[in-house]
Scaffold this motif. Structure first.
Motif, PDB file in Angstrom:
ATOM      1  N   TYR A 185      46.579  37.487  31.400  1.00 25.32           N
ATOM      2  CA  TYR A 185      46.489  37.764  32.836  1.00 25.32           C
ATOM      3  C   TYR A 185      45.195  38.531  33.148  1.00 25.32           C
ATOM      4  CZ  TYR A 185      47.753  39.939  37.302  1.00 25.32           C
ATOM      5  OH  TYR A 185      47.763  40.381  38.599  1.00 25.32           O
ATOM      6  N   ALA A 186      44.939  39.584  32.402  1.00 19.48           N
ATOM      7  CA  ALA A 186      43.745  40.400  32.635  1.00 19.48           C
ATOM      8  C   ALA A 186      42.475  39.571  32.437  1.00 19.48           C
ATOM      9  CB  ALA A 186      43.741  41.617  31.711  1.00 19.48           C
ATOM     10  N   ARG A 187      42.431  38.780  31.365  1.00 18.79           N
ATOM     11  CA  ARG A 187      41.250  37.948  31.105  1.00 18.79           C
ATOM     12  C   ARG A 187      41.036  36.956  32.251  1.00 18.79           C
ATOM     13  NH1 ARG A 187      42.486  36.067  26.329  1.00 18.79           N
ATOM     14  NH2 ARG A 187      43.410  34.176  27.148  1.00 18.79           N
ATOM     15  N   ARG A 188      42.126  36.348  32.739  1.00 23.56           N
ATOM     16  CA  ARG A 188      42.025  35.396  33.841  1.00 23.56           C
ATOM     17  C   ARG A 188      41.436  36.068  35.083  1.00 23.56           C
ATOM     18  NH1 ARG A 188      46.950  33.729  33.755  1.00 23.56           N
ATOM     19  NH2 ARG A 188      47.808  34.932  35.477  1.00 23.56           N
ATOM     20  N   TYR A 189      41.906  37.274  35.392  1.00 21.01           N
ATOM     21  CA  TYR A 189      41.401  37.943  36.588  1.00 21.01           C
ATOM     22  C   TYR A 189      39.989  38.489  36.414  1.00 21.01           C
ATOM     23  CZ  TYR A 189      45.119  36.850  39.613  1.00 21.01           C
ATOM     24  OH  TYR A 189      45.972  36.131  40.409  1.00 21.01           O
ATOM     25  N   LEU A 190      39.637  38.887  35.226  1.00 20.57           N
ATOM     26  CA  LEU A 190      38.250  39.296  34.995  1.00 20.57           C
ATOM     27  C   LEU A 190      37.318  38.103  35.217  1.00 20.57           C
ATOM     28  CD1 LEU A 190      38.582  41.597  31.859  1.00 20.57           C
ATOM     29  CD2 LEU A 190      38.203  42.282  34.238  1.00 20.57           C
ATOM     30  N   THR A 191      37.762  36.931  34.815  1.00 22.62           N
ATOM     31  CA  THR A 191      36.978  35.713  35.025  1.00 22.62           C
ATOM     32  C   THR A 191      36.930  35.350  36.510  1.00 22.62           C
ATOM     33  OG1 THR A 191      37.541  34.916  32.820  1.00 22.62           O
ATOM     34  CG2 THR A 191      36.774  33.271  34.394  1.00 22.62           C
ATOM     35  N   LEU A 192      38.076  35.394  37.192  1.00 25.68           N
ATOM     36  CA  LEU A 192      38.113  35.089  38.628  1.00 25.68           C
ATOM     37  C   LEU A 192      37.247  36.043  39.443  1.00 25.68           C
ATOM     38  CD1 LEU A 192      41.909  34.300  39.144  1.00 25.68           C
ATOM     39  CD2 LEU A 192      40.004  32.698  39.355  1.00 25.68           C
ATOM     40  N   CYS A 193      37.093  37.256  38.953  1.00 27.45           N
ATOM     41  CA  CYS A 193      36.282  38.265  39.647  1.00 27.45           C
ATOM     42  C   CYS A 193      34.802  38.165  39.283  1.00 27.45           C
ATOM     43  CB  CYS A 193      36.808  39.664  39.336  1.00 27.45           C
ATOM     44  SG  CYS A 193      38.397  40.015  40.114  1.00 27.45           S
ATOM     45  N   ASN A 194      34.437  37.138  38.529  1.00 27.38           N
ATOM     46  CA  ASN A 194      33.029  36.890  38.156  1.00 27.38           C
ATOM     47  C   ASN A 194      32.407  38.039  37.372  1.00 27.38           C
ATOM     48  OD1 ASN A 194      33.054  34.415  39.635  1.00 27.38           O
ATOM     49  ND2 ASN A 194      32.719  35.576  41.501  1.00 27.38           N
ATOM     50  N   VAL A 195      33.205  38.726  36.578  1.00 31.32           N
ATOM     51  CA  VAL A 195      32.695  39.857  35.811  1.00 31.32           C
ATOM     52  C   VAL A 195      31.667  39.399  34.776  1.00 31.32           C
ATOM     53  CG1 VAL A 195      33.356  41.634  34.121  1.00 31.32           C
ATOM     54  CG2 VAL A 195      34.708  41.296  36.175  1.00 31.32           C
ATOM     55  N   PHE A 196      31.832  38.196  34.261  1.00 26.15           N
ATOM     56  CA  PHE A 196      30.989  37.728  33.162  1.00 26.15           C
ATOM     57  C   PHE A 196      29.877  36.795  33.618  1.00 26.15           C
ATOM     58  CE2 PHE A 196      35.356  38.360  31.504  1.00 26.15           C
ATOM     59  CZ  PHE A 196      35.097  39.537  30.825  1.00 26.15           C
ATOM     60  N   GLU A 197      29.586  36.763  34.907  1.00 26.43           N
ATOM     61  CA  GLU A 197      28.509  35.906  35.403  1.00 26.43           C
ATOM     62  C   GLU A 197      27.827  36.546  36.597  1.00 26.43           C
ATOM     63  OE1 GLU A 197      30.708  32.611  38.001  1.00 26.43           O
ATOM     64  OE2 GLU A 197      31.487  32.738  35.970  1.00 26.43           O
TER      65      GLU A 197
END
Length: 105
Positions: free
Chosen positions: A38-50
């Protein structure tokens, strides 16, 4: 009404209790594979890694989402940095959970 030294002390103790509870929550939640997904999915949705730059006003919207994600990431890294590495290493195709034991899949 003027705040007394006793009131300030009580408020400080309350703030410390809340912080301890929040730290404990993150530690306990990050033990759960489902929460790490869940946390990984939301970190991705929040564009943390781009990057969030678009060259238009959409950048502001994306930066707002990213700010939420970096707050979550910051808490994880402060409280359980080893769990972050585990969370990222657990990445599965499409973040699909593994079949439950005894299921036909």
């Amino acid at each position: 009404m003027r705040q007394t030294e006793e009131d300030r002390k009580r408020e400080q103790e309350r703030a410390e209790r809340i912080e301890r509870a929040q730290l404990k929550d993150v530690k306990e939640l990050m033990q759960l594979p489902a929460f790490r997904r869940y946390a990984r999915r939301y970190l991705t949705l929040c564009n943390v890694f781009e990057t969030t730059f678009t060259g238009s006003s959409e950048t502001f919207f994306r930066e707002g989402k990213r700010a939420v994600g970096t707050t979550i990431l910051g808490e994880i890294m402060k409280i359980v940095p080893g769990q972050f590495a585990q969370m990222m290493a657990e990445r599965m195709p499409d973040d699909e959970p593994e079949p439950e034991p005894g299921s036909d899949q």
